[in-house]
Scaffold this active site. Structure first.
Site, PDB file in Angstrom:
ATOM      1  N   ARG A 108      48.650  48.032  44.010  1.00  0.00           N
ATOM      2  CA  ARG A 108      48.022  46.724  44.204  1.00  0.00           C
ATOM      3  C   ARG A 108      48.088  46.379  45.695  1.00  0.00           C
ATOM      4  NH1 ARG A 108      50.811  42.912  42.780  1.00  0.00           N
ATOM      5  NH2 ARG A 108      52.622  43.846  41.823  1.00  0.00           N
ATOM      6  N   TYR A 149      42.138  51.340  41.807  1.00  0.00           N
ATOM      7  CA  TYR A 149      43.478  51.541  41.264  1.00  0.00           C
ATOM      8  C   TYR A 149      44.052  50.328  40.532  1.00  0.00           C
ATOM      9  CZ  TYR A 149      48.020  53.763  40.965  1.00  0.00           C
ATOM     10  OH  TYR A 149      49.156  54.359  40.491  1.00  0.00           O
ATOM     11  N   GLY A 150      44.645  50.571  39.381  1.00  0.00           N
ATOM     12  CA  GLY A 150      45.511  49.618  38.669  1.00  0.00           C
ATOM     13  C   GLY A 150      45.040  48.179  38.684  1.00  0.00           C
ATOM     14  N   LYS A 176      46.239  41.833  35.829  1.00  0.00           N
ATOM     15  CA  LYS A 176      46.817  40.827  36.722  1.00  0.00           C
ATOM     16  C   LYS A 176      45.785  39.745  37.082  1.00  0.00           C
ATOM     17  CE  LYS A 176      50.667  43.216  37.067  1.00  0.00           C
ATOM     18  NZ  LYS A 176      51.864  42.793  36.343  1.00  0.00           N
ATOM     19  N   HIS A 181      54.193  36.352  33.524  1.00  0.00           N
ATOM     20  CA  HIS A 181      54.473  37.758  33.813  1.00  0.00           C
ATOM     21  C   HIS A 181      55.751  38.149  33.067  1.00  0.00           C
ATOM     22  CE1 HIS A 181      55.332  40.914  37.208  1.00  0.00           C
ATOM     23  NE2 HIS A 181      54.652  41.446  36.222  1.00  0.00           N
ATOM     24  N   SER A 193      58.492  42.837  39.863  1.00  0.00           N
ATOM     25  CA  SER A 193      58.114  44.245  39.687  1.00  0.00           C
ATOM     26  C   SER A 193      59.304  45.141  40.063  1.00  0.00           C
ATOM     27  CB  SER A 193      56.915  44.581  40.577  1.00  0.00           C
ATOM     28  OG  SER A 193      55.874  43.682  40.311  1.00  0.00           O
ATOM     29  N   CYS A 246      61.994  46.018  38.223  1.00  0.00           N
ATOM     30  CA  CYS A 246      63.326  45.628  37.727  1.00  0.00           C
ATOM     31  C   CYS A 246      63.563  46.172  36.316  1.00  0.00           C
ATOM     32  CB  CYS A 246      63.480  44.114  37.710  1.00  0.00           C
ATOM     33  SG  CYS A 246      63.749  43.391  39.329  1.00  0.00           S
ATOM     34  N   GLY A 247      62.688  47.045  35.817  1.00  0.00           N
ATOM     35  CA  GLY A 247      62.919  47.667  34.517  1.00  0.00           C
ATOM     36  C   GLY A 247      62.417  46.861  33.333  1.00  0.00           C
ATOM     37  N   LYS A 248      61.293  46.157  33.510  1.00  0.00           N
ATOM     38  CA  LYS A 248      60.762  45.352  32.399  1.00  0.00           C
ATOM     39  C   LYS A 248      60.350  46.216  31.215  1.00  0.00           C
ATOM     40  CE  LYS A 248      57.540  42.137  32.965  1.00  0.00           C
ATOM     41  NZ  LYS A 248      56.374  41.984  33.833  1.00  0.00           N
ATOM     42  N   THR A 249      59.657  47.324  31.513  1.00  0.00           N
ATOM     43  CA  THR A 249      59.201  48.196  30.420  1.00  0.00           C
ATOM     44  C   THR A 249      60.417  48.783  29.696  1.00  0.00           C
ATOM     45  OG1 THR A 249      57.201  48.647  31.675  1.00  0.00           O
ATOM     46  CG2 THR A 249      57.688  50.153  29.863  1.00  0.00           C
ATOM     47  N   ASP A 294      54.545  43.409  29.770  1.00  0.00           N
ATOM     48  CA  ASP A 294      54.193  42.887  31.102  1.00  0.00           C
ATOM     49  C   ASP A 294      53.717  41.429  31.116  1.00  0.00           C
ATOM     50  OD1 ASP A 294      53.977  43.384  33.896  1.00  0.00           O
ATOM     51  OD2 ASP A 294      51.822  43.640  33.726  1.00  0.00           O
ATOM     52  N   ASN A 352      54.631  55.160  42.893  1.00  0.00           N
ATOM     53  CA  ASN A 352      53.934  54.218  42.007  1.00  0.00           C
ATOM     54  C   ASN A 352      52.984  54.969  41.049  1.00  0.00           C
ATOM     55  OD1 ASN A 352      53.243  51.587  41.057  1.00  0.00           O
ATOM     56  ND2 ASN A 352      51.411  51.557  42.341  1.00  0.00           N
ATOM     57  N   ARG A 372      51.585  56.445  37.589  1.00  0.00           N
ATOM     58  CA  ARG A 372      51.474  55.630  36.372  1.00  0.00           C
ATOM     59  C   ARG A 372      51.101  56.438  35.145  1.00  0.00           C
ATOM     60  NH1 ARG A 372      52.489  49.875  36.829  1.00  0.00           N
ATOM     61  NH2 ARG A 372      52.760  49.588  39.040  1.00  0.00           N
ATOM     62  N   GLY A 407      70.542  50.594  27.607  1.00  0.00           N
ATOM     63  CA  GLY A 407      70.871  50.206  26.230  1.00  0.00           C
ATOM     64  C   GLY A 407      72.029  49.227  26.144  1.00  0.00           C
ATOM     65  N   ASN A 438      72.439  46.696  27.827  1.00  0.00           N
ATOM     66  CA  ASN A 438      71.947  45.316  27.967  1.00  0.00           C
ATOM     67  C   ASN A 438      71.840  44.619  26.615  1.00  0.00           C
ATOM     68  OD1 ASN A 438      71.790  45.702  30.704  1.00  0.00           O
ATOM     69  ND2 ASN A 438      69.601  46.163  30.727  1.00  0.00           N
TER      70      ASN A 438
END
Ligand code: OXD
Ligand code: MN
Length: 605
Positions: A74, A216-217, A225, A245, A267, A269-272, A292, A383, A385, A513, A515
């Site tokens: 992005r 891209y993306g 987004k 988000h 972005s 920080c391990g959201k997925t 997301d 980055n 994907r 895990g 967490n």
């Protein structure tokens, strides 16, 4: 080819015809969203050498793309919120006068699709029959975009049927900005325009998106987004809902009780990973609703219901492994588009952090030969994907497409904070929670841009790159929404920090895990169980309230994770004050009052 409109929507047809006149494409195709269409486009991409088919036995129905090295992420500095008045875009967005911007971009769009096909993609963000969903129409000259949109959203004739003859849609205009002369081809290269010609533009008053120059993306898949966050945040403000988000997860206790939790993290920080987490505590289960974006509206019962507007995951490949996220690995076993990863000899994929050594010589993301022992740069772009279908994720919750959404019990807000911020704490109430969310951010660990190491790049609600209007007004919107609602039915608000380190730089918390132990406490707090102590910063877990059975963290480290670092908080107060100064007189008084109250509470004890 569906050259003729498969709709009787007059406004839509007129809009499309106008853009055909401007862009002068060779062909026009209205996407029907069928598998045949997808397969046909894949064949064309492979035939012209832009995409590569992967090993059918190992990765059925998967393809690989390599983008232009200049078009890999992005582009925030080329992303614009072109509101009528500059002050409405606020200090965190780039602004250009909408008339001037449209003039510049129209010149670029003129003839920009010569030699190419003009695709019309009708798409729905959210299940088509959901009252929370919205329809967009993307025009593009990129087959990569059509294929990705087919995975990431619901595309095709059924969307046009839902739109009817006069339904509302968000117009999304996209061109890669690389017209072809007669007889010219891309020669297997990814088409895009140079950086200074790229524009990712949003017109909030007219709810339009114009994107030029990048394939891209988030620059090009305009449902994500651009629509689902930047334009939707403006619609949400005007219509009284939330476009955030946030990941959405379903948490089930050993007794079979269910709660739905959302989480906002900047972005990277391990959201997925959190959305697909495998709990280490016996009997608990996490399932995924989204990784997301969350759109949330109040139901008739006064609770906040969330849908995932997307239908796929556009996840970062680098670092995803059987250890960090086996469910994401399964999701991209098949029907996946990979972008900018390494290619193995047997036509499979590899990336750094995949959990195994590179299997011999590879072709790297730039298309060059690559060998681990001599490599000076990674095989996959950091980055890189995968675009994977949500339905292929083994832990996708059965109700992930429920049109009414899922009722949310808790919001988590976090960032990468090696110091000061504890593992978890809960807000006293809604406004205090909004205050906590407005201060999240990640600490700069390597010299980046103009920020000093150790300073915190604030990213309120993880929305800095995605809020389509003035952030001060956005905070006001959050406050207003909660103040009007039934306080007992609102989600409870928590701050989490998986990234705390010792002074010596050692991680204090194993994350992943583990967490689930924090999620369990959050779950209990939502039922007014789970013991907590009132501290100056919020409610913190009482000693032993976090289940540490079988956890490999010393009692001392646990204590540090759940302690209040006075010096750290004194610095934090100063930094928040600086952060808030950016919003000037648009910062709601409620939030400056929260800061004063926090400072006073910290001084008292
Ligand atoms: C994303 C991001 O790609 O947040 O989802 O940057
Ligand atoms: Mn994101």
């Amino acid at each position: 080819m569906n050259e003729k409109p498969i709709t009787r929507h007059k406004k839509l047809i007129a809009w499309v015809e106008e853009w055909i006149r401007i862009c002068q494409p060779d062909n026009v195709h209205w996407c029907d969203g069928s598998q045949e269409e997808y397969d046909h486009l894949v064949k064309e991409e492979i035939a012209c050498g832009v995409a590569k088919k992967l090993n059918e036995k190992k990765r059925p129905d998967c393809i690989l793309y390599r983008s232009d090295p200049s078009d890999v992420a992005r582009v925030e500095n080329r992303t614009y919120i072109a509101s009528e008045k500059q002050e409405d875009a606020g200090p965190t967005n780039n602004w250009i006068d909408p008339k001037a911007l449209k003039k510049t971009m129209l010149d670029l769009y003129k003839g920009s699709m010569k030699g190419r096909t003009f695709y019309v993609i009708p798409f729905s963000m959210g299940p088509i029959d959901s009252p929370i969903a919205k329809i967009g129409i993307e025009i593009t000259d990129s087959r990569y975009v059509v294929l990705n949109m087919q995975i990431m959203t619901r595309v095709g004739t059924k969307v046009l049927e839902a739109l009817g003859e006069d339904g509302e849609f968000v117009p999304c205009m996209h061109s890669v900005g690389k017209p072809l002369a007669r007889g010219e081809s891309d020669h297997g290269l990814w088409p895009c325009a140079p950086l200074d010609k790229k524009y990712i533009s949003h017109f909030p008053e007219t709810r339009e998106i114009w994107s030029y120059g990048s394939g891209y993306g988030g620059n090009a898949l305009l449902g994500k987004k651009c629509l689902a966050l930047r334009i939707a945040s403006v619609q949400a403000r005007d219509e009284g809902w939330l476009a955030e988000h946030m990941l959405i997860l379903k948490l089930t206790s050993p007794e079979g009780k269910v709660k739905y939790i959302t989480g906002a993290f900047p972005s990277a920080c391990g959201k997925t990973n959190l959305a697909m987490l495998i709990p280490t505590i016996p009997g608990w289960q996490v399932e995924t609703i989204g990784d997301d974006i969350a759109w949330m509206k109040f139901g008739k019962d006064g609770r906040l219901y969330a849908i995932n507007p997307e239908a796929g995951f556009f996840g970062v490949a680098t670092g995803t492994s059987e250890e960090s996220n086996p469910n994401a690995m399964r999701a991209c076993d098949r029907e996946t588009i990979f972008t900018n990863v390494g290619l193995t000899k047997d036509n499979d994929i590899w990336w750094e952090g995949m959990g195994m050594d590179a299997p011999g010589k590879l072709i790297d993301w730039k298309g060059n030969e690559w060998e681990a022992s001599t490599a000076t740069a990674p095989a996959a772009h950091p980055n890189s994907r995968f675009t994977a279908r949500a339905k292929n994720c083994p832990v996708i919750a059965p109700e992930w497409e429920d049109p009414k959404g899922v009722p949310i019990s808790a919001f988590l807000f976090g960032g990468r904070r090696p110091s000061a911020i504890p593992l978890v704490y809960q807000s006293f109430d809604w406004i205090h929670g909004v205050f906590m969310a407005s201060c999240i951010g990640s600490e700069i660990t390597a010299a980046a841009l103009d920020l000093k190491i150790g300073t915190v790049r604030r990213d309120p609600m993880a929305m800095i790159p995605f809020c389509g209007y003035h952030m001060g007004d956005y905070f006001k919107h959050w406050i207003k929404l909660g103040t009007k609602a039934d306080a007992n039915k609102l989600p409870k608000i928590f701050s989490v920090n998986w990234f705390r380190k010792t002074r010596e730089g050692k991680w204090l918390w194993p994350g992943y895990g583990e967490n689930s132990r924090v999620l369990k406490w959050v779950f209990e707090r939502c039922d007014d169980e789970g013991s907590a102590v009132k501290t100056p910063i919020g409610y913190m877990p009482a000693p032993n309230a976090i289940d540490t059975t079988g956890l490999n963290v010393s009692a001392d480290d646990m204590k540090q994770l759940l302690s209040i670092d006075r010096e750290g908080w004194a610095r934090e107060i100063e930094m928040i004050r600086e952060h808030y100064a950016r919003f000037g007189n648009r910062l709601p008084e409620e939030l400056s009052d929260q800061l004063i109250a926090l400072e006073a509470r910290l001084k008292k004890v």
